[in-house]
Structures are given as structure tokens and as C-alpha cells.
Scaffold this motif. Sequence first.
Motif, PDB file in Angstrom:
ATOM      1  N   GLN A  28      11.615   0.643   1.863  1.00 23.62           N
ATOM      2  CA  GLN A  28      10.982  -0.552   1.293  1.00 23.62           C
ATOM      3  C   GLN A  28       9.617  -0.795   1.940  1.00 23.62           C
ATOM      4  OE1 GLN A  28      12.027  -2.630  -1.177  1.00 23.62           O
ATOM      5  NE2 GLN A  28      10.253  -3.956  -0.977  1.00 23.62           N
ATOM      6  N   PHE A  77       7.133   1.891   0.803  1.00 19.20           N
ATOM      7  CA  PHE A  77       6.724   1.658  -0.587  1.00 19.20           C
ATOM      8  C   PHE A  77       5.621   0.611  -0.647  1.00 19.20           C
ATOM      9  CE2 PHE A  77       7.002  -0.933  -4.445  1.00 19.20           C
ATOM     10  CZ  PHE A  77       6.815   0.024  -5.423  1.00 19.20           C
ATOM     11  N   GLU A  78       5.794  -0.471   0.092  1.00 24.12           N
ATOM     12  CA  GLU A  78       4.810  -1.555   0.048  1.00 24.12           C
ATOM     13  C   GLU A  78       3.492  -1.147   0.699  1.00 24.12           C
ATOM     14  OE1 GLU A  78       6.165  -5.473   1.001  1.00 24.12           O
ATOM     15  OE2 GLU A  78       8.185  -5.105   0.238  1.00 24.12           O
ATOM     16  N   ALA A  90       1.692   1.227  -1.622  1.00 21.65           N
ATOM     17  CA  ALA A  90       1.195   0.491  -2.789  1.00 21.65           C
ATOM     18  C   ALA A  90      -0.126  -0.202  -2.473  1.00 21.65           C
ATOM     19  CB  ALA A  90       2.229  -0.535  -3.251  1.00 21.65           C
ATOM     20  N   LEU A  91      -0.197  -0.850  -1.301  1.00 22.96           N
ATOM     21  CA  LEU A  91      -1.418  -1.575  -0.935  1.00 22.96           C
ATOM     22  C   LEU A  91      -2.565  -0.603  -0.675  1.00 22.96           C
ATOM     23  CD1 LEU A  91       0.274  -4.241   1.355  1.00 22.96           C
ATOM     24  CD2 LEU A  91      -0.801  -4.654  -0.870  1.00 22.96           C
ATOM     25  N   ALA A 116      -3.758   0.700  -4.100  1.00 26.18           N
ATOM     26  CA  ALA A 116      -4.405  -0.347  -4.899  1.00 26.18           C
ATOM     27  C   ALA A 116      -5.824  -0.596  -4.398  1.00 26.18           C
ATOM     28  CB  ALA A 116      -3.580  -1.630  -4.853  1.00 26.18           C
ATOM     29  N   ARG A 142      -8.185  -6.853   2.042  1.00 25.69           N
ATOM     30  CA  ARG A 142      -6.936  -7.398   1.482  1.00 25.69           C
ATOM     31  C   ARG A 142      -5.765  -6.467   1.770  1.00 25.69           C
ATOM     32  NH1 ARG A 142      -9.895  -9.493  -3.264  1.00 25.69           N
ATOM     33  NH2 ARG A 142     -10.540 -11.559  -2.551  1.00 25.69           N
ATOM     34  N   GLN A 189      -5.686 -12.944  -2.490  1.00 21.45           N
ATOM     35  CA  GLN A 189      -4.879 -12.065  -1.645  1.00 21.45           C
ATOM     36  C   GLN A 189      -3.484 -11.868  -2.242  1.00 21.45           C
ATOM     37  OE1 GLN A 189      -5.673 -10.438   1.221  1.00 21.45           O
ATOM     38  NE2 GLN A 189      -3.619  -9.610   1.478  1.00 21.45           N
ATOM     39  N   GLU A 215      -1.857  -8.279  -3.874  1.00 26.86           N
ATOM     40  CA  GLU A 215      -0.610  -7.657  -3.411  1.00 26.86           C
ATOM     41  C   GLU A 215       0.402  -7.527  -4.548  1.00 26.86           C
ATOM     42  OE1 GLU A 215       0.987  -9.017   0.296  1.00 26.86           O
ATOM     43  OE2 GLU A 215      -0.983  -9.463   1.130  1.00 26.86           O
ATOM     44  N   ALA A 242      -0.700  -4.727  -6.818  1.00 19.30           N
ATOM     45  CA  ALA A 242      -0.512  -3.444  -6.145  1.00 19.30           C
ATOM     46  C   ALA A 242       0.939  -2.975  -6.266  1.00 19.30           C
ATOM     47  CB  ALA A 242      -0.905  -3.557  -4.677  1.00 19.30           C
ATOM     48  N   LEU A 243       1.880  -3.879  -6.048  1.00 19.60           N
ATOM     49  CA  LEU A 243       3.298  -3.507  -6.110  1.00 19.60           C
ATOM     50  C   LEU A 243       3.709  -3.157  -7.532  1.00 19.60           C
ATOM     51  CD1 LEU A 243       4.625  -6.218  -3.625  1.00 19.60           C
ATOM     52  CD2 LEU A 243       4.547  -3.744  -3.231  1.00 19.60           C
ATOM     53  N   ARG A 275      12.266  -2.139  -5.611  1.00 17.94           N
ATOM     54  CA  ARG A 275      11.422  -2.299  -4.417  1.00 17.94           C
ATOM     55  C   ARG A 275      10.241  -3.219  -4.718  1.00 17.94           C
ATOM     56  NH1 ARG A 275      12.399   3.363  -2.856  1.00 17.94           N
ATOM     57  NH2 ARG A 275      14.300   3.190  -1.601  1.00 17.94           N
ATOM     58  N   ALA A 276       9.607  -3.006  -5.865  1.00 18.66           N
ATOM     59  CA  ALA A 276       8.474  -3.857  -6.232  1.00 18.66           C
ATOM     60  C   ALA A 276       8.924  -5.298  -6.411  1.00 18.66           C
ATOM     61  CB  ALA A 276       7.816  -3.335  -7.509  1.00 18.66           C
ATOM     62  N   GLU A 336      11.509  -6.787  -5.139  1.00 19.94           N
ATOM     63  CA  GLU A 336      11.878  -7.384  -3.850  1.00 19.94           C
ATOM     64  C   GLU A 336      10.637  -7.778  -3.047  1.00 19.94           C
ATOM     65  OE1 GLU A 336      14.739  -5.135  -1.506  1.00 19.94           O
ATOM     66  OE2 GLU A 336      13.918  -6.039   0.330  1.00 19.94           O
ATOM     67  N   GLY A 337       9.644  -6.886  -3.037  1.00 20.07           N
ATOM     68  CA  GLY A 337       8.413  -7.177  -2.304  1.00 20.07           C
ATOM     69  C   GLY A 337       7.684  -8.385  -2.864  1.00 20.07           C
ATOM     70  N   ARG A 380       9.672 -11.635  -2.090  1.00 25.17           N
ATOM     71  CA  ARG A 380       9.488 -12.040  -0.703  1.00 25.17           C
ATOM     72  C   ARG A 380       8.151 -12.782  -0.530  1.00 25.17           C
ATOM     73  NH1 ARG A 380      11.091  -8.790   3.682  1.00 25.17           N
ATOM     74  NH2 ARG A 380      11.058  -7.054   2.227  1.00 25.17           N
ATOM     75  N   ARG A 381       7.146 -12.234  -1.211  1.00 23.36           N
ATOM     76  CA  ARG A 381       5.810 -12.831  -1.112  1.00 23.36           C
ATOM     77  C   ARG A 381       5.785 -14.214  -1.779  1.00 23.36           C
ATOM     78  NH1 ARG A 381       2.071 -14.035   0.407  1.00 23.36           N
ATOM     79  NH2 ARG A 381       0.020 -13.133   0.820  1.00 23.36           N
TER      80      ARG A 381
END
Lengths: 221, 221
Positions: free
Chosen positions: A165, A168-169, A172-173, A176, A192, B165, B169, B172-173, B192-193, B195-196, B199-200
Motif C-alpha cells: 500500500q 503504491f502511494e 503514484a505521487l 503524477a 506536492r 495539495q 494526491e 495521482a492515486l 489501494r487507490a 484506501e489511500g 485515508r486522505r
Amino acid sequence: MTPTPRTDGRVERGNRTRRLILERGVAIASVEGLGGLSLGRLAGELKLSKSGVFALFGSKEDLQLATVRMAGKVFAQHVVQPARELPPGLGRLWHLCTRRLACSRDRVFPGGCFFRTVAAEYGAREGRIHDMVAAARADWTALLEQTVREAREAGEAHADTDVPQLVFEIAALLEAADAESVLRGDTDCYDRAAEGILRRLRGIATDPALLPERAQLKRND
Amino acid sequence: MTPTPRTDGRVERGNRTRRLILERGVAIASVEGLGGLSLGRLAGELKLSKSGVFALFGSKEDLQLATVRMAGKVFAQHVVQPARELPPGLGRLWHLCTRRLACSRDRVFPGGCFFRTVAAEYGAREGRIHDMVAAARADWTALLEQTVREAREAGEAHADTDVPQLVFEIAALLEAADAESVLRGDTDCYDRAAEGILRRLRGIATDPALLPERAQLKRND
DNA sequence: CCTACCGATCGGTAGG
DNA sequence: CCTACCGATCGGTAGG
């Protein structure tokens, strides 16, 4: 082990020409994709004959595959190798991230990251190029995951860290930021991405002092 | 306002043919990029004459631009419009995210998101296609930012939320999930995306009850 | 004059 | 590495 040297140096000259072609090919493909490569175009730009370029690689697909391999060497040299100089841990992980952002910012590949471009180009197709590009991406995420696990084993990351996890994040960042910098021509995206990654790493760090307070991407790293 | 109807229906037939060509073009371009479009190929696949296809669009570039516009309509219909049925707030924002993931998972565009593919293809080039693709991406991030601001004004998100910001993010996910599902053929990336992102969003929500407890992407939404 | 096509072909270039 | 070519296909246009 070395083949008997021909004193006329034809083999050496061929290797130099091959490298010249591949460097140009990597630059072209990072902007226009591997579809932008053609034997005639490379020959014209490098003042070679079309059949000469063809003879060095055997086919267009083999030229494209060799171009992907060359791009992998460039990426390893600019991103992977420098991180090996640091001890395993969160510092090494963070260094991988900042080097990856710097690789995009400094346009080591003129059109942004070679692998993001060709992954979009061949991701939905089948064949040897798709497989090699997918393998290169798998290598990159595997390296990130291994680096996270080493940090965990060194006691720098919490034991319950969800490694896939997190990786993956992070990936991704990083991607991007590269994509947006190319598409829009700005550089805010690097800050960012760095901020987002740093926030995520703070969430798993056992000691905040292991990470920088701010994302310093202005530095020449 | 309607033009005097010609009883032979030639105009109507032209519009149908035009739509047929663009739907095929969007599908092809999502897999191979806009460079994969050619007048002859589209004509061949749709049993039309090449000059007939040409006459409907005027040039290859105009065909490509019309294809980008058509893809925008498809994206709006599958992602943007459904979210309008919800009141402004974090629920609408979350709905935009899940619809975007479902659009990739369900292969509304057979090769994954059309706009991610063509953004990589034309991001580092210049011209009308680059400009239109960049504008489409700007529209998408502007919609996300507007939706976050509405949630903030409705009191659902903290006043100090860093909107650009957060949207960087989230986008990006979403894009990383699309890219990875196409390249590797798995579906873990959607969870995964989700969940990310969740969370954000929890990090900025004034009330956790505004968001689902788990990322439920199995549902038909 | 218009449209939505047709079959054929223009000058060039692709991989090989 | 070269010149000299091939079958095909590219985007685009001719008259009907």
C-alpha cells in the motif's frame, strides 16, 4: 574472454555507433514514444544510412527493446545507484524518492520519465515490448518494497506497515509529478509529491528525526 | 431553429456515421494512442471509404481533436454527471473518485482511461492536440478542487484544508490505479487507490460519519 | 449550389 | 556500414 582484436577497430566503432543510436532513441521515445522511432529517422538525424542502422539491430522491434534496456541503464545510474551509497533505512527510501523527482525535474529524459511514457504507450498492448516495460516497472516497485522492508527490519518503520500500500502511494505521487510537470510545464508538482510522500513516511516512522523536516528539492540532489 | 428537413435524410445519416467513427476512434486511441488513428484504418474497420471518412472531418488532426471531444463526453457521462445527483460535500467528492475508479475497472475505454493515455502521448509535444488534452486535465482537477471547496464551505472539511495539495494526491492515486490495472491486469490497485484516498479524506473531514468506513468498490457504482 | 460518399491515385516514407 | 530497391501504407485530393 575478449574476442581476438581486429586491428581495424570495426567492432569498437560499431559499439560506439550503437550507443549513439540508442541515446538518441531514448531521447526521442521519451517525448514521442517508441512509436516515434524509425530506422530512417534515426539514420537521418545521425547521418547514417537506414540499412546501416537496421544492420546493427536486426529489426525495428529489436531496436525498440534495446532502447528500453538503454533507458533502464540511465534510470539506474541517476536514481538507483546513488541511493546505494546510503545505509538501508528510511533515509535511503527518501533518497530514492528525491532522486526520482530530480530525474524528472532535470529532464534526464527530455520528455519526462521514459518509463511512464512507454508504459502508457504499450500498457494495453501485447508483445515483447509490453512485457519488458511491465518487468521494468515491477523491478522499480520491488526495489521500493525491499527498501521499505529493510527500514522496517532496521527498526525505523513500524512493524505493521502495509508495504504494498505504501509503495503504491509513493509510486503514484512520483509518477503524477512527472506527468504534470511535462503536461503543464510547472514545478509545483515536485513539492506536492515530496510533501505527500514525506507525510506518508512520517506516518510509518518510529522516530521523526529519521526524516527531513521539509521537502528540500531545491538542493542539487 | 431546425434546418428545413431534406426528406432524403442525408444530414442525419452523416451525423450517425460521424458518431460511429468517433466511438471507434476513442476505443482505438485509448489502447494505441491518437497516433494509432488513420483514415484508412477507420474506414476499413467500419466498411466506409477512406475519402468518406476524410470528408467528414477535413483532416487527420481535426479527426483527432474530434476524438478527444467525444472522449470528454463519455467521461462526463460516466463520471461527472452521476456525481451531480448528490448534494455538494465530501459525499459528492468521494462519489467522483469511485466513479472514476469504476470507469477504469469497467473498461469504459478499452485501454484504460483515454485521457491518461493521450496525456502521456502528447504531454511533451506542442500543438492543438497537446493544448486540448492539457485543457481537459485542467478541467478535471478544477472540478475536483471546486468539489473540495464546496465541502469546506458546507462545513464538512476543515477550513485549513490545502485544496491543491489534496487534489494532486487524489488525482495521482486515481491515475496510478488506472495505469497499473492496464499494465499488470490486476484489480488490487483499485482498492489501494480507494484506501489511500479515503485515508486522505478522513484527514480533512470534520465528521468521520460523512465518509464510508471501508472502500466498497465491489458495488456496482 | 449542397451533402455524403465512391474508386482511384497523388507524392512520400515505412520496415526490411 | 553503403546504394538500390521491394510491397504496403500514410494523409490527402482528383473528378463524378
